[in-house]
Scaffold this active site. Structure first.
Site, PDB file in Angstrom:
ATOM      1  N   CYS A 196      -2.629   7.738   4.875  1.00  0.00           N
ATOM      2  CA  CYS A 196      -2.660   7.282   3.473  1.00  0.00           C
ATOM      3  C   CYS A 196      -3.859   7.871   2.761  1.00  0.00           C
ATOM      4  O   CYS A 196      -3.868   7.988   1.547  1.00  0.00           O
ATOM      5  CB  CYS A 196      -2.787   5.774   3.393  1.00  0.00           C
ATOM      6  SG  CYS A 196      -1.849   4.872   4.590  1.00  0.00           S
TER       7      CYS A 196
ATOM      8  N   GLU B 249       0.896  -1.160   0.000  1.00  0.00           N
ATOM      9  CA  GLU B 249       0.000   0.000   0.000  1.00  0.00           C
ATOM     10  C   GLU B 249       0.922   1.195   0.000  1.00  0.00           C
ATOM     11  O   GLU B 249       1.698   1.385   0.927  1.00  0.00           O
ATOM     12  CB  GLU B 249      -0.898  -0.089   1.242  1.00  0.00           C
ATOM     13  CG  GLU B 249      -2.088   0.836   1.202  1.00  0.00           C
ATOM     14  CD  GLU B 249      -1.820   2.095   1.982  1.00  0.00           C
ATOM     15  OE1 GLU B 249      -1.180   3.009   1.415  1.00  0.00           O
ATOM     16  OE2 GLU B 249      -2.244   2.154   3.142  1.00  0.00           O
TER      17      GLU B 249
END
Lengths: 525, 525
Positions: B301, B264
């Site tokens: 994120c 990720e």
């Protein structure tokens, strides 16, 4: 239907300008008309741009529409009748009966994915209710699978119908809602065009955007490389050699946006013979195993290229029966001159390895491209020590390995590369040994089978035609069976999306009647 | 519990010999004791060999045993009490309340996977009955998912609990039956050790093989590279920078046996502001959006690094309100000096791009490693023309892009890279425009949300924390939520396997009480 040698780019038939290819009858070495006119990057680009344009409308068709489309393709393939079977026979050298069976399998496969679409579990619709009173509040969260994007399909030489233009990769990609750009396999160019035209017609008849399907062809690797490198392509299905699969995987990984490649590549499909089974029915196993080895001139991904047995008097009887059965097997025509040459070289390479003895040979061939079956023998210690003994030789060649005991058999199994299948012949008296072997087999193969033969792959819900590298490039998937659709999907979560904007699978009233996971419980309400 | 600076290799605590690392309090720049003794390839090898030895026994535990094991870890983390929270606070600069919340999320995540294990759908048990009368007969075919193998976990700097040693990757890998070798994040070495010791203790208390968990640490990239390259490792979970994720992916692809990497990496999380919503509540959106931007010093994120709006008088009011809100936001301490430096450089780089104007600035910082929020502005045409404007700047920085109309907004959206999230603020009057945008958003992001903010990721069944490259290296998965377990599984088919040798999930009498797909129908019978 007439074969013209053109490519099928969307709704058009396009005569390539880059190369002329010819189909060859491997049984005679003769070329078969017409000339096939190969294209290059320009045609790939046109096909991929059309695929990209078709993607949103196609993926947003209702599952029922795509189901009917797949059934239309199946009907169209059957309607080609003998035209298809005869062309495939001449291009591949495969017997008519085998091709008729393969046609049935191809149509069944398309119809299975129609059922999968109607059933709807592939969408994995999931809904976690909002919890406004919680601290912090939980939003309304819904999830479904959506199509990945246009898919490039590279068919297999050895299944000109079931693993080619309208084969498992195409069927599962179309089911997922992904347009397909297929590349004609040079081993069956005419068969590819005939099937491609059926799909092209089905696209038109179903009123779908033309870019849902294209078929390109070309000489060399350039066209395949251009296809995998094209930015519109979002996944690749491939069945073929390890070298070919790894080359396409490298292209896919080196793109600015890497994409997944599902390559089914290389497997020697070990068969384990346990002592009690050998004692009880060694000679029958020998006869059946040799039948499996030479079936289709050994040209199956699941061909039993490795036989591993525990030493015993019954093994000697098995060995003698196998060698004798092999000796009576006629040579067979291989799919292409290239495959025949690679088989001859592979057998020659095995013959040069110290510690590997040739113990059996089939009948010699009389025509061009005929392969004569071969059986070799070695010990477990020698096999473990020399990695070359487990290189796949595509064709009717197998290696018999003798182990002292179950521990040596287990150690040998640990030394194997990944496989599509692992087969165990075991009677009740062998179950303790099989229990020791099974965890190792699970880690090595996508399918573990008992008291049968690995050739013959059922198209169903529970099938796994896959396995750890190098059997495939992605052990998490299967290329045969209902689960193959998952290769071309990705999940999307919708958070607090207004009801009128939600996709059908996730609407409050469940208009598709799906099984959905609602707050952790499966329900169809 | 005392922090010793050792690695945890299986049941042992091992003092590395290769490097000394120190934890740093970013709020003061001071080092925090003790010294951490990093290791190298030798310790990685020891941990991986133990993981390999533990794999078969661990994956073959009953799901209930692994569920209890996960709950034990959750209990152990909670039992660390303030020791854990205070250490994490000093190492990360994150507020105590935030870390308390994150601890709750970490424990809930472990408990969610315990429920997932008991529920059993993760096994996807499937059974196609034998059809002995059919021509050719169909064998008995059963399928289940099994664990992939030992997993390497690289935690995130910004979630020292929920995305680190016992975070989502570890929880889902252990649930799947995969041993874990985690690498301590240099930004929270002491926190990592505390949590690692809880897992180590839980392994012992549950009577599991010691190799089920190890924690290594080291300076530089060598130890991570050695971990991903180790033949025992079969998958990688990573959360961090694009450069880091891509580097590990290359190592994984270049192995003799390539393995999947779930990285990720990079996302700027576009927020779309539609005219009716802006007109109705533009100033409220401005205030909430700026809160979301600066929350946790922008170190998420899912931080909203891009705001895309259609030009209108209401947009001007939104813009003024946002700039004003930003101007009152205090600077905050970033996680590490390195992250702070990268943020400063990122903001400076944005400032140098022609066509991008700085329109807003938060309050200046007073201590070390404090980041001051920043807002930039540009037009859609300029944004589309200059790819540098969509580079992620990790921290409280965002770019406001003005579009003429929905068509330009749609074109801009098509030019975006893959994202974790896409947010739409839309009222009923915007739904026609939203309907045009939605198919593009589905293709760009793993999660599409309406009338909210992307920060805050629910751990549930329907969550997708994933998305197309470069948001992640594998858009087919999620790293948060129940579906994350699928990353560490692969299917195996069992053909005609004798009943007494079948795994529990596939036995005739369904001893685990699973929902199974029987001949195409879901049943619990």
């Amino acid at each position: 239907m007439k074969i013209t040698g053109e490519m099928l780019i969307g709704a058009s038939a396009v005569r390539g300008q880059d190369a002329v290819l010819q189909a060859i009858d491997p049984a005679t070495g003769a070329t078969l008309g017409p000339d096939f006119h190969g294209g290059g990057a320009a045609e790939v680009d046109r096909a991929c741009v059309l695929a990209e344009q078709a993607f949103d409308p196609f993926r947003n068709t209702l599952p029922e529409q795509r189901a009917a489309f797949l059934e239309r393709i199946a009907d169209g393939i059957e309607a080609l009748g003998d035209t298809l079977i005869e062309r495939a026979h001449r291009e591949s050298g495969l017997p008519l009966a085998r091709l008729q069976g393969e046609r049935g399998r191809t149509a069944n496969q398309l119809r299975l994915f129609a059922r999968v679409l109607r059933d709807g579990r592939w969408q994995q619709a999931t809904w976690d209710s909002a919890l406004p009173e919680r601290t912090p509040p939980r939003p309304d969260l819904r999830m479904q699978n959506i199509a990945l994007g246009p898919v490039a399909v590279f068919g297999a030489s050895n299944f000109p119908l079931a693993f080619s233009v309208a084969g498992g990769d195409t069927a599962s990609a179309l089911a997922a809602g992904c347009p397909v750009v297929a590349k004609s396999h040079p081993a069956h160019l005419g068969t590819s065009e005939l099937v491609g035209r059926v799909i092209q017609q089905a696209v038109a008849d179903a009123g779908l955007p033309e870019g849902v399907f294209s078929l390109v062809l070309g000489a060399g690797n350039e066209i395949g490389t251009a296809l995998v490198a094209h930015p519109a392509i979002q996944a690749v299905g491939f069945t073929g050699s390890r070298g070919g699969g790894l080359a396409l995987t490298r292209v896919a990984q080196q793109r600015p946006q890497p994409i997944p490649v599902y390559a089914e590549m290389s497997s020697i499909n070990p068969v384990f013979l346990m002592p009690a089974a050998l004692a009880a029915r060694g000679e029958r196993i020998a006869a059946e195993l040799i039948d499996s080895l030479v079936m289709g001139v050994g040209q199956f991904c699941t061909n039993p290229g490795l036989v591993i047995a525990i030493d015993s008097p019954a093994l000697a009887a098995f060995r003698a029966a196998a060698v004798q059965a092999l000796g009576g097997k006629p040579a067979g025509t291989m799919l292409t001159p290239g495959i025949h040459q690679a088989y001859q070289q592979g057998v020659a390479r095995l013959g040069e390895i110290n510690g590997l003895q040739r113990i059996g040979t089939g009948l010699a061939g009389t025509g061009p491209n005929q392969a004569c079956a071969a059986m070799f023998e070695t010990s477990a210690a020698q096999f473990i020590a020399d990695h070359r003994m487990q290189a796949e030789v595509f064709g009717p060649s197998s290696v018999l390995v003798t182990c002292r005991d179950i521990d040596e058999m287990t150690a040998l199994t640990r030394s194997l590369e990944g496989q599509l299948t692992a087969t165990v012949h075991a009677d009740a008296g062998d179950h303790a040994a099989a229990r020791q072997l099974l965890p190792v087999l699970e880690r090595k193969a996508g399918r573990v089978l008992f008291n049968g033969y690995p050739t013959g792959v059922e198209v169903s819900y529970a099938m796994v035609h896959g396995g750890p590298f190098p059997a495939t490039s992605d052990a998490r998937t299967t290329s045969v069976g209902a689960a193959a659709i998952a290769r071309f999907l990705r999940p999307v979560c919708y958070q607090n999306v207004p009801g009128e904007l939600l996709p059908p699978a996730l609407r409050d009233d469940n208009p598709l009647g799906l099984w959905r996971l609602r707050d952790g419980e499966l329900t169809r309400a």
